[in-house]
Design a protein around this motif. Structure first.
Motif, PDB file in Angstrom:
ATOM      1  N   LEU A 277       0.677  -1.168   0.239  1.00 54.84           N
ATOM      2  CA  LEU A 277      -0.013  -0.237  -0.218  1.00 54.84           C
ATOM      3  C   LEU A 277       0.871   1.315   0.171  1.00 54.84           C
ATOM      4  O   LEU A 277       1.929   1.456   0.802  1.00 54.84           O
ATOM      5  N   SER A 278       0.224   2.244  -0.746  1.00 53.90           N
ATOM      6  CA  SER A 278       1.070   3.558  -0.766  1.00 53.90           C
ATOM      7  C   SER A 278       0.159   4.804  -0.159  1.00 53.90           C
ATOM      8  O   SER A 278      -1.043   4.456  -0.662  1.00 53.90           O
ATOM      9  N   ILE A 279       0.681   5.598   0.449  1.00 49.43           N
ATOM     10  CA  ILE A 279      -0.450   6.549   1.143  1.00 49.43           C
ATOM     11  C   ILE A 279       0.287   7.731   0.339  1.00 49.43           C
ATOM     12  O   ILE A 279       1.407   8.329   0.474  1.00 49.43           O
ATOM     13  N   LEU A 280      -0.710   8.583  -0.162  1.00 52.19           N
ATOM     14  CA  LEU A 280      -0.159   9.777  -0.919  1.00 52.19           C
ATOM     15  C   LEU A 280      -0.732  11.110  -0.313  1.00 52.19           C
ATOM     16  O   LEU A 280      -2.073  11.104  -0.183  1.00 52.19           O
ATOM     17  N   MET A 281       0.213  11.974   0.245  1.00 54.25           N
ATOM     18  CA  MET A 281      -0.183  13.230   0.797  1.00 54.25           C
ATOM     19  C   MET A 281       0.246  14.461   0.264  1.00 54.25           C
ATOM     20  O   MET A 281       1.668  14.387   0.160  1.00 54.25           O
TER      21      MET A 281
ATOM     22  N   VAL B 150       4.145  -0.339   4.222  1.00 51.73           N
ATOM     23  CA  VAL B 150       3.404   0.896   3.495  1.00 51.73           C
ATOM     24  C   VAL B 150       4.520   1.733   3.191  1.00 51.73           C
ATOM     25  O   VAL B 150       5.879   1.925   3.704  1.00 51.73           O
ATOM     26  N   GLU B 151       4.171   2.550   2.078  1.00 50.77           N
ATOM     27  CA  GLU B 151       4.926   3.581   1.510  1.00 50.77           C
ATOM     28  C   GLU B 151       4.229   4.738   1.710  1.00 50.77           C
ATOM     29  O   GLU B 151       3.027   4.701   1.062  1.00 50.77           O
ATOM     30  N   PHE B 152       4.902   5.761   2.248  1.00 53.27           N
ATOM     31  CA  PHE B 152       4.165   6.976   2.659  1.00 53.27           C
ATOM     32  C   PHE B 152       4.891   8.047   1.879  1.00 53.27           C
ATOM     33  O   PHE B 152       5.932   8.609   1.817  1.00 53.27           O
ATOM     34  N   VAL B 153       4.043   8.711   0.844  1.00 52.37           N
ATOM     35  CA  VAL B 153       4.662   9.618  -0.090  1.00 52.37           C
ATOM     36  C   VAL B 153       4.081  11.220   0.286  1.00 52.37           C
ATOM     37  O   VAL B 153       2.934  11.197   0.069  1.00 52.37           O
TER      38      VAL B 153
ATOM     39  N   GLN C 137       5.202   8.449  -8.019  1.00 51.99           N
ATOM     40  CA  GLN C 137       6.134   7.895  -6.883  1.00 51.99           C
ATOM     41  C   GLN C 137       5.539   6.742  -6.110  1.00 51.99           C
ATOM     42  O   GLN C 137       6.109   6.122  -5.469  1.00 51.99           O
ATOM     43  N   CYS C 138       4.259   6.504  -6.400  1.00 53.18           N
ATOM     44  CA  CYS C 138       3.504   5.350  -5.616  1.00 53.18           C
ATOM     45  C   CYS C 138       3.547   4.054  -6.211  1.00 53.18           C
ATOM     46  O   CYS C 138       3.384   3.902  -7.302  1.00 53.18           O
ATOM     47  N   HIS C 139       4.231   3.104  -5.512  1.00 50.84           N
ATOM     48  CA  HIS C 139       4.718   1.834  -5.991  1.00 50.84           C
ATOM     49  C   HIS C 139       3.815   0.832  -5.505  1.00 50.84           C
ATOM     50  O   HIS C 139       4.089  -0.574  -5.701  1.00 50.84           O
ATOM     51  N   GLY C 140       2.925   0.974  -4.694  1.00 51.33           N
ATOM     52  CA  GLY C 140       2.139   0.120  -4.062  1.00 51.33           C
ATOM     53  C   GLY C 140       0.776  -0.546  -4.994  1.00 51.33           C
ATOM     54  O   GLY C 140       0.871   0.033  -5.867  1.00 51.33           O
ATOM     55  N   LYS C 141       0.460  -1.813  -4.689  1.00 48.89           N
ATOM     56  CA  LYS C 141      -0.456  -2.334  -5.333  1.00 48.89           C
ATOM     57  C   LYS C 141      -1.769  -1.682  -5.138  1.00 48.89           C
ATOM     58  O   LYS C 141      -2.692  -1.182  -6.287  1.00 48.89           O
TER      59      LYS C 141
ATOM     60  N   PHE D 229      -7.645   2.780  -3.308  1.00 41.28           N
ATOM     61  CA  PHE D 229      -8.019   2.276  -4.721  1.00 41.28           C
ATOM     62  C   PHE D 229      -6.798   1.443  -5.249  1.00 41.28           C
ATOM     63  O   PHE D 229      -5.607   1.808  -5.026  1.00 41.28           O
ATOM     64  N   ILE D 230      -6.865   0.811  -6.334  1.00 39.04           N
ATOM     65  CA  ILE D 230      -5.924   0.139  -7.167  1.00 39.04           C
ATOM     66  C   ILE D 230      -4.778   1.049  -7.817  1.00 39.04           C
ATOM     67  O   ILE D 230      -5.339   2.119  -8.231  1.00 39.04           O
ATOM     68  N   ASN D 231      -3.635   0.596  -8.032  1.00 36.66           N
ATOM     69  CA  ASN D 231      -2.666   1.351  -8.344  1.00 36.66           C
ATOM     70  C   ASN D 231      -2.494   0.983  -9.948  1.00 36.66           C
ATOM     71  O   ASN D 231      -1.593  -0.023 -10.229  1.00 36.66           O
ATOM     72  N   ARG D 232      -3.294   1.208 -10.954  1.00 36.27           N
ATOM     73  CA  ARG D 232      -3.095   1.019 -12.324  1.00 36.27           C
ATOM     74  C   ARG D 232      -3.201   2.056 -13.374  1.00 36.27           C
ATOM     75  O   ARG D 232      -4.062   1.961 -14.184  1.00 36.27           O
ATOM     76  N   PHE D 233      -2.577   3.014 -12.958  1.00 36.55           N
ATOM     77  CA  PHE D 233      -2.402   4.208 -13.973  1.00 36.55           C
ATOM     78  C   PHE D 233      -1.589   3.873 -14.857  1.00 36.55           C
ATOM     79  O   PHE D 233      -0.198   3.595 -14.792  1.00 36.55           O
ATOM     80  N   ASN D 234      -1.949   4.669 -16.229  1.00 36.08           N
ATOM     81  CA  ASN D 234      -1.054   4.451 -17.378  1.00 36.08           C
ATOM     82  C   ASN D 234      -0.868   5.972 -18.013  1.00 36.08           C
ATOM     83  O   ASN D 234      -1.392   6.840 -17.402  1.00 36.08           O
TER      84      ASN D 234
END
Length: 212
Positions: free
Chosen positions: A6-10, A35-38, A86-90, A167-172
């Motif tokens: 999981l990535s947390i984006l702030m 957890v990845e905290f960006v 920068q978010c690499h979590g699922k 949400f899912i991290n599937r951005f292109n």
């Protein structure tokens, strides 16, 4: 350290009065996975940077912190897109620097739902509204039930409190191109519409976040 589940984006800009509460709400989460905290500070002109550096000294062991303190102001959408990349979590959870989480099991509950229901792309929940002085109001952003919602619902009202989402991290690149469109002002709504085309949407009746 393992790749984060999981990535947390702030994103933050001039939130010196609120950023401590926002980060501590993240750190209070009961999680037993990487957890990845960006955090992306868009060249704040107040003491937001100093506050962040001080708070991050006490980060939980299973958190990988990625703090970006920009030397030039990117603007809200450019900062958001930069942070998203920068978010690499699922999965990704959003919480802007002037909002905060009020349920320390928010991530665990939403993650369990999405992991158990892979055809869903987004999980969100109710949010309380607080004043600038952190006083809860009697107002609801929305009144969500625990059920599936549809893309058409996004056009009828402001349905999804941003700080309540996972949400899912599937951005292109095509998604980023849409977000960079000069006509896009409220990027979160566009993100939710993009996600609606990648899977189903689930709302929870739980109150997990506070919107200032």
């Amino acid at each position: 350290m393992k790749k984060p589940l999981l990535s947390i984006l702030m994103i933050t800009y001039n939130h010196e009065s609120y950023i401590e509460q926002a980060i501590k709400g993240v750190f209070s989460q009961k999680v037993n996975f990487p957890v990845e905290f960006v955090i992306s500070n868009d060249c704040s002109t107040d003491k937001t940077h100093q506050k962040i550096e001080e708070i991050l000294k006490d980060s939980p062991e299973n958190f990988t912190i990625k703090y970006y303190n920009h030397t030039e102001n990117l603007g809200m959408m450019e900062n958001f897109i930069f942070s998203l990349k920068q978010c690499h979590g699922k999965y990704i959870a959003l919480c802007e620097g002037d909002d905060y989480w009020i349920d320390n099991e928010k991530l665990k509950k939403q993650l369990y739902f999405l992991e158990s229901n892979p055809d869903f792309s987004l999980c969100f929940s109710n949010s309380i509204i607080v004043t600038e002085l952190d006083v809860p109001t009697q107002l609801d952003l929305v009144k969500l039930e625990s059920k599936e919602y549809f893309e058409s619902d996004l056009f009828s009202s402001w349905l999804i409190p941003t700080a309540s989402t996972l949400f899912i991290n599937r951005f292109n690149e095509e998604d980023y191109k849409i977000l960079k469109d000069a006509r896009v002002f409220f990027g979160d709504i566009i993100v939710f519409l993009i996600l609606a085309n990648k899977g189903r949407l689930f709302g929870m009746k739980d109150y997990t976040s506070a919107y200032r």
